[in-house]
Structure formats: C-alpha cells, structure tokens
Design a protein around this motif. Sequence first.
Motif, PDB file in Angstrom:
ATOM      1  N   GLU A   7      32.201  73.010  75.930  1.00 28.92           N
ATOM      2  CA  GLU A   7      31.049  72.231  75.460  1.00 28.92           C
ATOM      3  C   GLU A   7      29.882  73.134  75.067  1.00 28.92           C
ATOM      4  O   GLU A   7      29.116  72.814  74.163  1.00 28.92           O
ATOM      5  CB  GLU A   7      30.627  71.282  76.583  1.00 28.92           C
ATOM      6  CG  GLU A   7      29.558  70.306  76.216  1.00 28.92           C
ATOM      7  CD  GLU A   7      29.288  69.352  77.360  1.00 28.92           C
ATOM      8  OE1 GLU A   7      28.152  69.363  77.857  1.00 28.92           O
ATOM      9  OE2 GLU A   7      30.214  68.606  77.739  1.00 28.92           O
ATOM     10  N   ASN A   8      29.763  74.295  75.719  1.00 25.98           N
ATOM     11  CA  ASN A   8      28.625  75.180  75.497  1.00 25.98           C
ATOM     12  C   ASN A   8      28.951  76.485  74.787  1.00 25.98           C
ATOM     13  O   ASN A   8      28.057  77.175  74.324  1.00 25.98           O
ATOM     14  CB  ASN A   8      27.962  75.520  76.843  1.00 25.98           C
ATOM     15  CG  ASN A   8      27.462  74.291  77.560  1.00 25.98           C
ATOM     16  OD1 ASN A   8      26.891  73.406  76.944  1.00 25.98           O
ATOM     17  ND2 ASN A   8      27.708  74.229  78.858  1.00 25.98           N
ATOM     18  N   LEU A   9      30.228  76.857  74.704  1.00 25.83           N
ATOM     19  CA  LEU A   9      30.623  78.171  74.202  1.00 25.83           C
ATOM     20  C   LEU A   9      31.391  78.066  72.888  1.00 25.83           C
ATOM     21  O   LEU A   9      32.384  77.341  72.800  1.00 25.83           O
ATOM     22  CB  LEU A   9      31.492  78.889  75.241  1.00 25.83           C
ATOM     23  CG  LEU A   9      31.999  80.280  74.880  1.00 25.83           C
ATOM     24  CD1 LEU A   9      30.839  81.269  74.718  1.00 25.83           C
ATOM     25  CD2 LEU A   9      32.980  80.779  75.935  1.00 25.83           C
ATOM     26  N   ALA A  10      30.917  78.804  71.887  1.00 25.79           N
ATOM     27  CA  ALA A  10      31.565  78.849  70.576  1.00 25.79           C
ATOM     28  C   ALA A  10      32.048  80.274  70.317  1.00 25.79           C
ATOM     29  O   ALA A  10      31.289  81.221  70.501  1.00 25.79           O
ATOM     30  CB  ALA A  10      30.584  78.429  69.487  1.00 25.79           C
ATOM     31  N   LYS A  11      33.307  80.423  69.885  1.00 20.09           N
ATOM     32  CA  LYS A  11      33.841  81.739  69.558  1.00 20.09           C
ATOM     33  C   LYS A  11      33.866  81.906  68.040  1.00 20.09           C
ATOM     34  O   LYS A  11      34.585  81.203  67.332  1.00 20.09           O
ATOM     35  CB  LYS A  11      35.246  81.933  70.130  1.00 20.09           C
ATOM     36  CG  LYS A  11      35.759  83.343  69.885  1.00 20.09           C
ATOM     37  CD  LYS A  11      37.018  83.641  70.649  1.00 20.09           C
ATOM     38  CE  LYS A  11      37.379  85.124  70.466  1.00 20.09           C
ATOM     39  NZ  LYS A  11      38.586  85.459  71.184  1.00 20.09           N
ATOM     40  N   ILE A  12      33.056  82.836  67.544  1.00 17.83           N
ATOM     41  CA  ILE A  12      32.997  83.132  66.121  1.00 17.83           C
ATOM     42  C   ILE A  12      34.149  84.063  65.785  1.00 17.83           C
ATOM     43  O   ILE A  12      34.370  85.069  66.461  1.00 17.83           O
ATOM     44  CB  ILE A  12      31.640  83.758  65.755  1.00 17.83           C
ATOM     45  CG1 ILE A  12      30.508  82.766  66.065  1.00 17.83           C
ATOM     46  CG2 ILE A  12      31.616  84.188  64.288  1.00 17.83           C
ATOM     47  CD1 ILE A  12      29.113  83.344  65.941  1.00 17.83           C
ATOM     48  N   GLN A  13      34.902  83.711  64.751  1.00 13.07           N
ATOM     49  CA  GLN A  13      36.100  84.464  64.384  1.00 13.07           C
ATOM     50  C   GLN A  13      36.189  84.630  62.869  1.00 13.07           C
ATOM     51  O   GLN A  13      35.548  83.909  62.113  1.00 13.07           O
ATOM     52  CB  GLN A  13      37.356  83.715  64.839  1.00 13.07           C
ATOM     53  CG  GLN A  13      37.427  83.428  66.311  1.00 13.07           C
ATOM     54  CD  GLN A  13      38.646  82.592  66.652  1.00 13.07           C
ATOM     55  OE1 GLN A  13      38.960  81.622  65.990  1.00 13.07           O
ATOM     56  NE2 GLN A  13      39.351  83.003  67.701  1.00 13.07           N
ATOM     57  N   ARG A  14      37.022  85.565  62.454  1.00 11.01           N
ATOM     58  CA  ARG A  14      37.403  85.728  61.052  1.00 11.01           C
ATOM     59  C   ARG A  14      36.194  85.867  60.125  1.00 11.01           C
ATOM     60  O   ARG A  14      36.154  85.299  59.041  1.00 11.01           O
ATOM     61  CB  ARG A  14      38.291  84.573  60.579  1.00 11.01           C
ATOM     62  CG  ARG A  14      39.556  84.321  61.405  1.00 11.01           C
ATOM     63  CD  ARG A  14      40.439  85.564  61.478  1.00 11.01           C
ATOM     64  NE  ARG A  14      41.808  85.272  61.802  1.00 11.01           N
ATOM     65  CZ  ARG A  14      42.307  85.219  63.041  1.00 11.01           C
ATOM     66  NH1 ARG A  14      41.543  85.437  64.080  1.00 11.01           N
ATOM     67  NH2 ARG A  14      43.598  84.967  63.221  1.00 11.01           N
ATOM     68  N   VAL A  15      35.204  86.646  60.563  1.00  8.21           N
ATOM     69  CA  VAL A  15      34.046  86.918  59.714  1.00  8.21           C
ATOM     70  C   VAL A  15      34.506  87.878  58.615  1.00  8.21           C
ATOM     71  O   VAL A  15      34.959  88.980  58.908  1.00  8.21           O
ATOM     72  CB  VAL A  15      32.880  87.530  60.522  1.00  8.21           C
ATOM     73  CG1 VAL A  15      31.696  87.819  59.619  1.00  8.21           C
ATOM     74  CG2 VAL A  15      32.481  86.601  61.677  1.00  8.21           C
ATOM     75  N   ALA A  16      34.424  87.435  57.372  1.00 10.68           N
ATOM     76  CA  ALA A  16      34.950  88.225  56.259  1.00 10.68           C
ATOM     77  C   ALA A  16      34.013  88.136  55.066  1.00 10.68           C
ATOM     78  O   ALA A  16      33.590  87.049  54.677  1.00 10.68           O
ATOM     79  CB  ALA A  16      36.333  87.713  55.866  1.00 10.68           C
ATOM     80  N   VAL A  17      33.711  89.300  54.488  1.00 12.21           N
ATOM     81  CA  VAL A  17      32.866  89.395  53.293  1.00 12.21           C
ATOM     82  C   VAL A  17      33.650  90.183  52.253  1.00 12.21           C
ATOM     83  O   VAL A  17      34.148  91.276  52.538  1.00 12.21           O
ATOM     84  CB  VAL A  17      31.527  90.102  53.612  1.00 12.21           C
ATOM     85  CG1 VAL A  17      30.671  90.231  52.359  1.00 12.21           C
ATOM     86  CG2 VAL A  17      30.764  89.372  54.723  1.00 12.21           C
ATOM     87  N   LEU A  18      33.757  89.624  51.060  1.00 12.31           N
ATOM     88  CA  LEU A  18      34.457  90.326  49.983  1.00 12.31           C
ATOM     89  C   LEU A  18      33.772  91.651  49.672  1.00 12.31           C
ATOM     90  O   LEU A  18      32.547  91.773  49.801  1.00 12.31           O
ATOM     91  CB  LEU A  18      34.490  89.470  48.720  1.00 12.31           C
ATOM     92  CG  LEU A  18      35.310  88.184  48.785  1.00 12.31           C
ATOM     93  CD1 LEU A  18      35.195  87.425  47.463  1.00 12.31           C
ATOM     94  CD2 LEU A  18      36.767  88.465  49.120  1.00 12.31           C
ATOM     95  N   ASP A  19      34.558  92.644  49.236  1.00 12.55           N
ATOM     96  CA  ASP A  19      34.007  93.959  48.894  1.00 12.55           C
ATOM     97  C   ASP A  19      32.811  93.849  47.961  1.00 12.55           C
ATOM     98  O   ASP A  19      31.807  94.530  48.147  1.00 12.55           O
ATOM     99  CB  ASP A  19      35.072  94.842  48.231  1.00 12.55           C
ATOM    100  CG  ASP A  19      36.036  95.463  49.223  1.00 12.55           C
ATOM    101  OD1 ASP A  19      35.725  95.490  50.429  1.00 12.55           O
ATOM    102  OD2 ASP A  19      37.112  95.909  48.785  1.00 12.55           O
TER     103      ASP A  19
ATOM    104  N   LEU B 187      24.662  88.922  52.551  1.00 18.57           N
ATOM    105  CA  LEU B 187      25.299  87.609  52.674  1.00 18.57           C
ATOM    106  C   LEU B 187      25.940  87.406  54.047  1.00 18.57           C
ATOM    107  O   LEU B 187      25.893  86.311  54.599  1.00 18.57           O
ATOM    108  CB  LEU B 187      26.351  87.403  51.582  1.00 18.57           C
ATOM    109  CG  LEU B 187      25.830  87.109  50.181  1.00 18.57           C
ATOM    110  CD1 LEU B 187      26.997  86.902  49.217  1.00 18.57           C
ATOM    111  CD2 LEU B 187      24.908  85.924  50.151  1.00 18.57           C
ATOM    112  N   GLY B 188      26.540  88.450  54.602  1.00 21.54           N
ATOM    113  CA  GLY B 188      27.147  88.324  55.925  1.00 21.54           C
ATOM    114  C   GLY B 188      26.111  88.005  56.989  1.00 21.54           C
ATOM    115  O   GLY B 188      26.326  87.146  57.846  1.00 21.54           O
ATOM    116  N   THR B 189      24.966  88.675  56.924  1.00 27.03           N
ATOM    117  CA  THR B 189      23.878  88.414  57.872  1.00 27.03           C
ATOM    118  C   THR B 189      23.361  86.989  57.707  1.00 27.03           C
ATOM    119  O   THR B 189      23.169  86.271  58.695  1.00 27.03           O
ATOM    120  CB  THR B 189      22.740  89.427  57.669  1.00 27.03           C
ATOM    121  OG1 THR B 189      23.247  90.733  57.954  1.00 27.03           O
ATOM    122  CG2 THR B 189      21.559  89.130  58.575  1.00 27.03           C
ATOM    123  N   MET B 190      23.145  86.569  56.457  1.00 26.00           N
ATOM    124  CA  MET B 190      22.667  85.205  56.208  1.00 26.00           C
ATOM    125  C   MET B 190      23.653  84.174  56.736  1.00 26.00           C
ATOM    126  O   MET B 190      23.260  83.175  57.339  1.00 26.00           O
ATOM    127  CB  MET B 190      22.420  84.992  54.721  1.00 26.00           C
ATOM    128  CG  MET B 190      21.161  85.643  54.216  1.00 26.00           C
ATOM    129  SD  MET B 190      20.866  85.234  52.481  1.00 26.00           S
ATOM    130  CE  MET B 190      21.554  86.692  51.703  1.00 26.00           C
TER     131      MET B 190
END
Length: 142
Positions: free
Chosen positions: A65-77, A84-87
């Motif tokens: 309920e309180n914990l989110a796992k951020i995954q698969r952060v991907a930015v094209l070359d 954009l990744g930071t935003m």
Amino acid sequence: MTKPIRIAQVTNVADALAIRSEVFIEGQGVPANEEVDGQDPECLHWVVSDELGPAATLRVLPKSENLAKIQRVAVLDRARGTGLGTMLMQHVMGELAEMGFTRATLGAQLSALGFYERLGFEVHGPTYLDAGIEHRDMDRSL
C-alpha cells in the motif's frame, strides 16, 4: 534541457516496450525473456515523448500500500543528457505520492547510481547481478 511534449501514464505499453527493447535488449544485451518478464500487467507505466516521439519510459510495480518499486527506467540514446529522464522520474514520483505511496525503491545499474542519488535515492545493500549487469538497491521517501 529538452521540453517534453508529454509525460503520460499509459495502458497501451507498445511504446514503452519498444523503448525498453532498444535500450535493454539491443543496447545492453539483456535477454528478451528477462526484459519482458510477464510483470507488465501488474505494473503502472509512463512514457515521455519529445518532439521526435516516445523517448523514455519507466514502470512501477506496487509492492504494498505504501511502497512502489520503480523499474525499467529507459531513455533512448537520442534523448540522453537532455533532462527527459530526470523530468520523467520527478513527475512519476509526484504522481506516486498523490496515489498514497510514501516510499519508492529501485534496483539501479551501477553506472546510473549518480543519476538516482541526484533524485534523492540512497544506496543500501550489496552489489548484485541482474540480467548480467551489476546493480545496487536504492530507496527514498516520496
């Protein structure tokens, strides 16, 4: 810093999968069966687009309920170094907080530790291999 045209939570994950395929499977040699792991239906997905189209993505697996796992952060070359990744990360963390999550966790590739540290994540635990790439766990309050 590039101005995104759109940062959106999506239910059609075709653009997200295309970005992930280019970044992880083609770019980093992650086996397709490890990248497309069957968990996408359980996750929330975001895509950021710039003037050329979809450019970055991530997914979030709600762990509790309180914990989110951020995954698969991907930015094209073509979009790396534009902000954009930071935003995308800042936007998603704000949305997660609005959804009621109080903590976010992720497994960061060692080469990306500085990126996540600048976003307020702290390293914990040992280095481990995921898809043959060294990672460390990180987390932060939302």
